[in-house]
Design an enzyme around this catalytic site. Structure first.
Site, PDB file in Angstrom:
ATOM      1  N   GLN A 183       0.890  -1.279   0.087  1.00  0.00           N
ATOM      2  CA  GLN A 183       0.084  -0.007   0.038  1.00  0.00           C
ATOM      3  C   GLN A 183       0.892   1.414  -0.049  1.00  0.00           C
ATOM      4  O   GLN A 183       1.842   1.233   0.352  1.00  0.00           O
ATOM      5  CB  GLN A 183      -1.021   0.012   1.129  1.00  0.00           C
ATOM      6  CG  GLN A 183      -2.001  -1.012   1.107  1.00  0.00           C
ATOM      7  CD  GLN A 183      -2.974  -1.004   2.512  1.00  0.00           C
ATOM      8  OE1 GLN A 183      -3.037  -1.537   3.340  1.00  0.00           O
ATOM      9  NE2 GLN A 183      -3.709   0.361   2.321  1.00  0.00           N
ATOM     10  N   HIS A 184       0.109   2.309  -0.397  1.00  0.00           N
ATOM     11  CA  HIS A 184       0.734   3.603  -0.264  1.00  0.00           C
ATOM     12  C   HIS A 184       1.805   4.240  -1.246  1.00  0.00           C
ATOM     13  O   HIS A 184       1.876   5.469  -1.344  1.00  0.00           O
ATOM     14  CB  HIS A 184       1.071   3.985   1.152  1.00  0.00           C
ATOM     15  CG  HIS A 184       0.196   3.641   2.265  1.00  0.00           C
ATOM     16  ND1 HIS A 184      -0.952   4.056   2.401  1.00  0.00           N
ATOM     17  CD2 HIS A 184       0.484   2.975   3.214  1.00  0.00           C
ATOM     18  CE1 HIS A 184      -1.631   3.600   3.353  1.00  0.00           C
ATOM     19  NE2 HIS A 184      -0.872   2.827   4.176  1.00  0.00           N
ATOM     20  N   ASP A 223      -2.237  -5.084  -0.088  1.00  0.00           N
ATOM     21  CA  ASP A 223      -1.937  -6.370   0.400  1.00  0.00           C
ATOM     22  C   ASP A 223      -2.517  -6.782   1.442  1.00  0.00           C
ATOM     23  O   ASP A 223      -3.184  -7.952   1.479  1.00  0.00           O
ATOM     24  CB  ASP A 223      -0.261  -6.372   0.505  1.00  0.00           C
ATOM     25  CG  ASP A 223       0.096  -5.218   1.395  1.00  0.00           C
ATOM     26  OD1 ASP A 223      -0.852  -4.252   1.862  1.00  0.00           O
ATOM     27  OD2 ASP A 223       1.331  -4.998   1.678  1.00  0.00           O
TER      28      ASP A 223
END
Length: 463
Positions: free
Chosen positions: A69-70, A223
């Protein structure tokens, strides 16, 4: 039997599983490494995916990617990557996150707007850092994607269609609202100084394209959302994942908006929500302890198991890489309670285990404060194989701990999403749940109290 592939493109590696679309049985697997670090050229993910998929894809009808992520993948108007992607564990944008929080009017304003309060991990904070610190690169950027978005786009033939994302991964950007289901272009402008193109948010079971070989490409997800789908989480299940990062999360039927910033109000990959707390420090705490003691992980595990609960009074605050929960990006680890008699290899190993799990127990408490119910904890990730971790965890979490059989649950969740898209069913296919080993013990409140006292002494403002 139709086959589907699920991809877990994580910080350190990529894992691919090929499953029977009807039963979920894993029939083939592959993996490859990613470069270590806090930033990465996206091409390295693509190359690793090709290596991991080699020889696996015959007969595969659909594929889905669950990605870390991110991360910020910044592209120019030709679709070329402008700079290496900044990853979730890059804390250089900590000051930018603080500024953004203040500029919108404080944590509660962000929680109301997008369900989460930005920290250094979030994409919105990284965009502010890029605009401030690399203006020449920022001037070239016309669109921004997440790692899973970029890989999905490449799988589906980047030149042939617009990029897509899903609600789960989009909810970790800081500029998409899981409550309204819409982007917040005003927050993109606040962070970057102007609007950017962003991927379309696809429906959970949508087919977003096809590979050159004709396989369906599903929407993909983050994820943690992939793990929730792979484990088939239901209310009452709390997952504690001990990988590069530590996460505690649960599915919910209503959105979470935590103004304290401890709980991120993410969406999941199915249409529900996924309140989540993330720590920067998990399995690597044990690896660092093993390195210090000059043993391998098996030897470290034996030392930790040999020590008594409480590690003779040693307490480790495991903020070795700074910390995200609590938000201490510039913190370092601390070992408290050292005496001549308790400074032994066994106690030091035990303190590493108890400290790592102490941080995750605090994370679970934060979820409970947001009306999450915990009937059991599902313990996954690399450090879940540790006998010491399995012995300590039930006493710290205060509920039975279920350890699923070893498996690639993020990749399996992505494969389940691929099967959902391929089969066109109303709900994800029902796959055989993972077998679990159950661990129980009496609660150990003294361990929680010792950890809280050490944390309060080091960081009084946390309470």
């Amino acid at each position: 039997m139709p086959l589907v592939a699920g991809v877990d493109s994580s910080t350190q590696s990529v894992k691919v599983v090929v499953c029977d679309a009807d039963s979920g049985e894993v029939v083939r697997e592959g993996r490859a490494s990613h470069p270590d670090g806090i930033q990465c050229p996206p091409q390295a993910w693509w190359d690793a995916l090709g290596t991991a998929c080699a020889g696996l894809m015959d007969g595969v009808g659909a594929i889905s990617v669950a990605g870390q992520q991110h991360g910020m993948v910044a592209l120019d108007d030709a679709g070329e990557v402008v700079r290496p992607a900044l990853l979730w564990n890059d804390t250089r944008s900590a000051d930018d996150a603080e500024d953004l929080v203040a500029e919108l009017g404080g944590p509660a304003a962000w929680a109301d707007a997008v369900g989460s309060v930005p920290v250094a991990s979030f994409t919105v904070s990284k965009l502010r850092w890029l605009a401030r610190h690399e203006p020449a690169n920022a001037a070239r950027v016309t669109q921004v994607m997440l790692p899973h978005d970029w890989l999905t786009w490449r799988l589906a033939g980047a030149a042939s269609g617009a990029a897509t994302t899903d609600r789960g991964d989009a909810s970790g950007t800081g500029y998409w609202s899981p409550v309204t289901g819409e982007y917040r272009p005003d927050l993109l402008t606040l962070a970057f100084g102007r609007e950017l193109a962003v991927p379309r948010v696809a429906a959970p079971a949508e087919q977003v394209g096809r590979t050159p070989g004709g396989a369906v490409v599903a929407a993909g997800t983050g994820d943690n959302m992939g793990a929730a789908l792979g484990l088939d989480l239901e209310p009452g299940d709390v997952v504690v994942s001990l990988g590069t990062s530590g996460t505690a999360f649960a599915v919910a039927t209503a959105p979470c908006q935590d103004a304290s910033g401890l709980v991120a109000g993410f969406a999941d990959a199915t249409g529900r929500w996924l309140p989540l707390v993330c720590t920067l420090n998990a399995a690597r705490v044990l690896q660092a302890g093993a390195g210090l003691l000059g043993v391998d992980l098996a030897g470290f595990d034996a030392l930790a198991t040999a020590a008594e609960p409480g590690a003779g009074g040693l307490v480790l605050l495991p903020y070795l890489d700074g910390e995200r929960s609590p938000n201490l990006p510039h913190a370092s680890g601390q070992l408290a309670g050292i005496t001549r008699s308790n400074l032994t290899p066994e106690n030091l190993a035990r303190a590493c285990v108890e400290g790592m799990l102490g941080g995750l127990a605090d994370a679970v408490d934060s979820l409970l404060a947001q009306s999450v119910v915990a009937r059991r904890v599902l313990l996954i990730g690399g450090a879940a194989v540790s006998e010491a971790v399995r012995a300590v965890a039930p006493g710290l979490f205060g509920v039975p701990v279920h350890v699923p059989a070893p498996g690639e649950y993020v990749a399996r969740g992505a494969a389940r999403q691929a099967a959902w898209a391929l089969l066109g069913s109303a709900q994800p296919p029902s796959w055989q749940p993972a077998a679990t080993e159950v661990f129980t013990s009496q609660p150990q409140p003294q361990l929680r109290q010792a950890y809280a006292a050490a944390r309060a002494a080091a960081y009084p403002h946390l309470g």
